[in-house]
Scaffold this motif. Structure first.
Motif, PDB file in Angstrom:
ATOM      1  N   UNK A 108       0.820  -1.212   0.000  1.00 32.30           N
ATOM      2  CA  UNK A 108       0.000   0.000   0.000  1.00 32.30           C
ATOM      3  C   UNK A 108       0.857   1.266   0.000  1.00 32.30           C
ATOM      4  N   UNK A 109       2.085   1.158   0.454  1.00 29.70           N
ATOM      5  CA  UNK A 109       2.984   2.309   0.464  1.00 29.70           C
ATOM      6  C   UNK A 109       3.656   2.505  -0.892  1.00 29.70           C
ATOM      7  N   UNK A 110       4.061   1.406  -1.543  1.00 33.29           N
ATOM      8  CA  UNK A 110       4.867   1.537  -2.766  1.00 33.29           C
ATOM      9  C   UNK A 110       4.046   1.412  -4.042  1.00 33.29           C
ATOM     10  N   UNK A 111       2.746   1.126  -3.931  1.00 33.08           N
ATOM     11  CA  UNK A 111       1.885   1.063  -5.111  1.00 33.08           C
ATOM     12  C   UNK A 111       0.631   1.887  -4.866  1.00 33.08           C
ATOM     13  N   UNK A 112      -0.135   2.091  -5.934  1.00 33.91           N
ATOM     14  CA  UNK A 112      -1.400   2.824  -5.861  1.00 33.91           C
ATOM     15  C   UNK A 112      -2.550   1.888  -6.219  1.00 33.91           C
ATOM     16  N   UNK A 113      -3.772   2.226  -5.803  1.00 35.15           N
ATOM     17  CA  UNK A 113      -4.925   1.405  -6.176  1.00 35.15           C
ATOM     18  C   UNK A 113      -4.968   1.171  -7.695  1.00 35.15           C
ATOM     19  N   UNK A 114      -5.221  -0.071  -8.062  1.00 33.52           N
ATOM     20  CA  UNK A 114      -5.280  -0.444  -9.467  1.00 33.52           C
ATOM     21  C   UNK A 114      -3.968  -0.910 -10.043  1.00 33.52           C
ATOM     22  N   UNK A 115      -2.859  -0.683  -9.343  1.00 32.20           N
ATOM     23  CA  UNK A 115      -1.554  -1.126  -9.849  1.00 32.20           C
ATOM     24  C   UNK A 115      -1.472  -2.647  -9.878  1.00 32.20           C
ATOM     25  N   UNK A 116      -0.694  -3.149 -10.823  1.00 29.42           N
ATOM     26  CA  UNK A 116      -0.471  -4.582 -10.936  1.00 29.42           C
ATOM     27  C   UNK A 116       0.653  -5.051 -10.024  1.00 29.42           C
ATOM     28  N   UNK A 117       0.421  -6.186  -9.375  1.00 37.06           N
ATOM     29  CA  UNK A 117       1.411  -6.818  -8.510  1.00 37.06           C
ATOM     30  C   UNK A 117       1.663  -8.225  -9.038  1.00 37.06           C
ATOM     31  N   UNK A 118       2.883  -8.499  -9.424  1.00 39.39           N
ATOM     32  CA  UNK A 118       3.232  -9.806  -9.984  1.00 39.39           C
ATOM     33  C   UNK A 118       3.399 -10.813  -8.856  1.00 39.39           C
ATOM     34  N   UNK A 119       2.796 -11.986  -9.035  1.00 38.63           N
ATOM     35  CA  UNK A 119       2.913 -13.093  -8.084  1.00 38.63           C
ATOM     36  C   UNK A 119       3.191 -14.361  -8.878  1.00 38.63           C
ATOM     37  N   UNK A 120       4.219 -15.086  -8.489  1.00 44.40           N
ATOM     38  CA  UNK A 120       4.479 -16.368  -9.139  1.00 44.40           C
ATOM     39  C   UNK A 120       3.429 -17.385  -8.722  1.00 44.40           C
ATOM     40  N   UNK A 121       2.976 -18.169  -9.691  1.00 45.72           N
ATOM     41  CA  UNK A 121       2.007 -19.220  -9.409  1.00 45.72           C
ATOM     42  C   UNK A 121       2.605 -20.570  -9.793  1.00 45.72           C
ATOM     43  N   UNK A 122       2.267 -21.631  -9.016  1.00 45.35           N
ATOM     44  CA  UNK A 122       1.363 -21.623  -7.865  1.00 45.35           C
ATOM     45  C   UNK A 122       1.895 -20.713  -6.766  1.00 45.35           C
ATOM     46  N   UNK A 123       0.985 -20.135  -5.995  1.00 40.97           N
ATOM     47  CA  UNK A 123       1.394 -19.173  -4.981  1.00 40.97           C
ATOM     48  C   UNK A 123       0.637 -19.348  -3.685  1.00 40.97           C
ATOM     49  N   UNK A 124       1.185 -18.782  -2.642  1.00 40.64           N
ATOM     50  CA  UNK A 124       0.592 -18.826  -1.311  1.00 40.64           C
ATOM     51  C   UNK A 124      -0.805 -18.208  -1.372  1.00 40.64           C
ATOM     52  N   UNK A 125      -1.865 -18.932  -1.004  1.00 42.26           N
ATOM     53  CA  UNK A 125      -3.228 -18.448  -1.233  1.00 42.26           C
ATOM     54  C   UNK A 125      -3.538 -17.060  -0.689  1.00 42.26           C
ATOM     55  N   UNK A 126      -3.094 -16.672   0.525  1.00 48.95           N
ATOM     56  CA  UNK A 126      -3.434 -15.320   1.000  1.00 48.95           C
ATOM     57  C   UNK A 126      -2.912 -14.194   0.118  1.00 48.95           C
ATOM     58  N   UNK A 127      -1.867 -14.456  -0.676  1.00 52.41           N
ATOM     59  CA  UNK A 127      -1.408 -13.419  -1.599  1.00 52.41           C
ATOM     60  C   UNK A 127      -2.549 -12.953  -2.489  1.00 52.41           C
ATOM     61  N   UNK A 128      -3.327 -13.901  -2.990  1.00 53.10           N
ATOM     62  CA  UNK A 128      -4.356 -13.577  -3.969  1.00 53.10           C
ATOM     63  C   UNK A 128      -5.458 -12.711  -3.359  1.00 53.10           C
ATOM     64  N   UNK A 129      -6.000 -13.148  -2.228  1.00 48.02           N
ATOM     65  CA  UNK A 129      -7.137 -12.362  -1.731  1.00 48.02           C
ATOM     66  C   UNK A 129      -6.712 -11.081  -1.051  1.00 48.02           C
ATOM     67  N   UNK A 130      -5.505 -11.020  -0.490  1.00 49.75           N
ATOM     68  CA  UNK A 130      -5.095  -9.761   0.134  1.00 49.75           C
ATOM     69  C   UNK A 130      -4.748  -8.701  -0.908  1.00 49.75           C
ATOM     70  N   UNK A 131      -4.116  -9.102  -1.991  1.00 41.90           N
ATOM     71  CA  UNK A 131      -3.807  -8.120  -3.036  1.00 41.90           C
ATOM     72  C   UNK A 131      -5.090  -7.527  -3.603  1.00 41.90           C
ATOM     73  N   UNK A 132      -6.076  -8.371  -3.834  1.00 42.00           N
ATOM     74  CA  UNK A 132      -7.358  -7.863  -4.320  1.00 42.00           C
ATOM     75  C   UNK A 132      -8.065  -7.021  -3.259  1.00 42.00           C
ATOM     76  N   UNK A 133      -7.952  -7.421  -2.011  1.00 43.16           N
ATOM     77  CA  UNK A 133      -8.647  -6.712  -0.944  1.00 43.16           C
ATOM     78  C   UNK A 133      -8.148  -5.272  -0.788  1.00 43.16           C
ATOM     79  N   UNK A 134      -6.870  -5.030  -1.072  1.00 46.14           N
ATOM     80  CA  UNK A 134      -6.342  -3.668  -0.949  1.00 46.14           C
ATOM     81  C   UNK A 134      -6.428  -2.912  -2.277  1.00 46.14           C
TER      82      UNK A 134
END
Length: 389
Positions: A105-131
């Motif tokens: 939330x400090x280094x990106x802005x709403x709507x910015x893309x965040x790259x995640x390698x998949x398969x990935x740790x499940x909380x990554x997915x819902x927390x990135x969308x949640x913020x």
């Protein structure tokens, strides 16, 4: 205890474990062997237990300060990684995931893309969308030798406009550990495309023999200097419920970490801080005993699967204590985790929770006694026979 604590994976009997109140031993009925949640079937490390017992004895159960935890981690990092982070620049957070959320939330802005390698740790997915950020999945390459980072795909994802890269190294669920050369290539790509790197390094103390972890902020590169690593003793010393982690910046990211609001730090637990200090400072001998046991189990699992379930693909992880098992050759339309639970009474993580590349996979936690691991494979074998019979 059922055995000498020097053998940390056999020190607790199944009966003792079933008395625990944590998720691992409470989410399934008593006839299920639980190997899903990333908790270990170990006693506490002796220095950790002593620190917590002393705190209880003095009634020390108030709110947390970072205390000596940043210095304790810096000492551990120097001994194990040759990295000398500045303790004064680290910020206490409740856990690695909450630290990741704050930094993104400090280094990106709403709507910015965040790259995640998949398969990935499940909380990554819902927390990135949640913020309010946008997930950019970047699949790992998968071949006969297991998983590896696909640098060509990563560059395409960076070039498409991503603003941050959430790098999990060592990787969950595959156990992949990136080399210094690979990490340097990541830094070069991130620098070229203006991508901020945030690293989840929670599994770093759990590298297997012969494998060395390289903290991303320790690299001599501008993109590494602007990165932030999230670290914790929680997985390596089995203290996740106590709540303490650190956001550790590279030299050029100190102001970003300093922007984490003090109320976030206040969400950490004092027991987590005290336990983590003890783990990083005095928990090395216990950790070495644990790593010896985990190395034996990852090799035992390979032998058991080769003998009883040879169609399941398994590449022993380079770090951590979970196995990422490829069940696609079994030819089931069902979720393999559901089959193993329904027909074998063994609880595993469904690969689909880790993103589309996890379809047909399961994650198995082998941080348990060897006889329980063997029992799990026997139950899985029986489940496969019942499913196919």
């Amino acid at each position: 205890m059922a055995a000498d604590q020097h053998d940390v994976l056999t020190a607790c009997s199944t009966e003792e474990l079933r008395d625990r109140r944590s998720v691992k031993w409470r989410e399934f009925p008593a006839d299920v062997l639980p190997l899903r949640i990333a908790e270990m079937d170990t006693p506490l490390a002796e220095p950790v237990a002593a620190a917590l017992t002393a705190a209880i004895g003095r009634g020390d159960t108030g709110y947390a300060l970072a205390g000596r935890l940043p210095e304790a981690f810096a000492g551990f990092a120097a001994r194990h990684y040759g990295w000398h982070p500045d303790p004064a620049a680290a910020r206490l957070v409740p856990d690695v995931m909450s630290g990741i959320v704050e930094i993104l939330q400090i280094v990106t802005a709403p709507g910015d893309g965040v790259v995640v390698n998949t398969p990935g740790y499940p909380p990554f997915f819902y927390w990135i969308e949640r913020i309010g950020r946008r997930i950019v999945p970047s699949p790992l390459a998968h071949g006969p030798d297991g998983h590896r980072l696909d640098l060509d795909r990563l560059e395409r994802d960076f070039a498409a406009g991503a603003r941050a890269y959430l790098l999990c190294n060592p990787h969950n669920p595959t156990g992949l550990v990136l080399t210094r050369e690979e990490l340097t290539q990541v830094a070069e790509l991130a620098g070229r495309h203006g991508v901020r790197v945030v690293t989840d390094e929670i599994l770093a103390p759990l590298t297997c023999p012969g494998v060395r972890h390289v903290p991303f902020p320790s690299l001599d590169h501008e993109a590494a200097a602007r990165s932030v690593a999230l670290v914790s003793a929680s997985k390596a010393w089995n203290i996740a419920g106590l709540k303490a982690a650190l956001a550790v910046p590279g030299p050029a990211a100190r102001t970003d970490v300093a922007r984490i609001h003090e109320e976030v730090s206040e969400g950490a637990g004092l027991f987590g801080v005290l336990a983590s200090e003890a783990a990083f400072t005095d928990g090395g001998p216990w950790l070495q005993r644990l790593l010896t046991g985990l190395d034996g189990n990852r090799r035992l699992l390979a032998d058991l699967l080769a003998e009883h379930l040879p169609r399941i693909g398994y590449h022993p992880p380079q770090a951590g204590y979970v196995a990422w098992l490829d069940c696609r050759a079994l030819g089931w339309d069902d979720d393999p985790a559901e089959v193993f639970l329904r027909h074998g009474k063994v609880g595993l993580s469904s690969g689909t929770r880790f993103g589309p590349p996890g379809h047909g996979f399961v994650r198995l936690n082998f941080a348990t006694a060897p006889d329980r691991l063997a029992e799990a494979v026997h139950r899985m074998t029986a489940a496969a026979r019942r499913r196919d019979g």
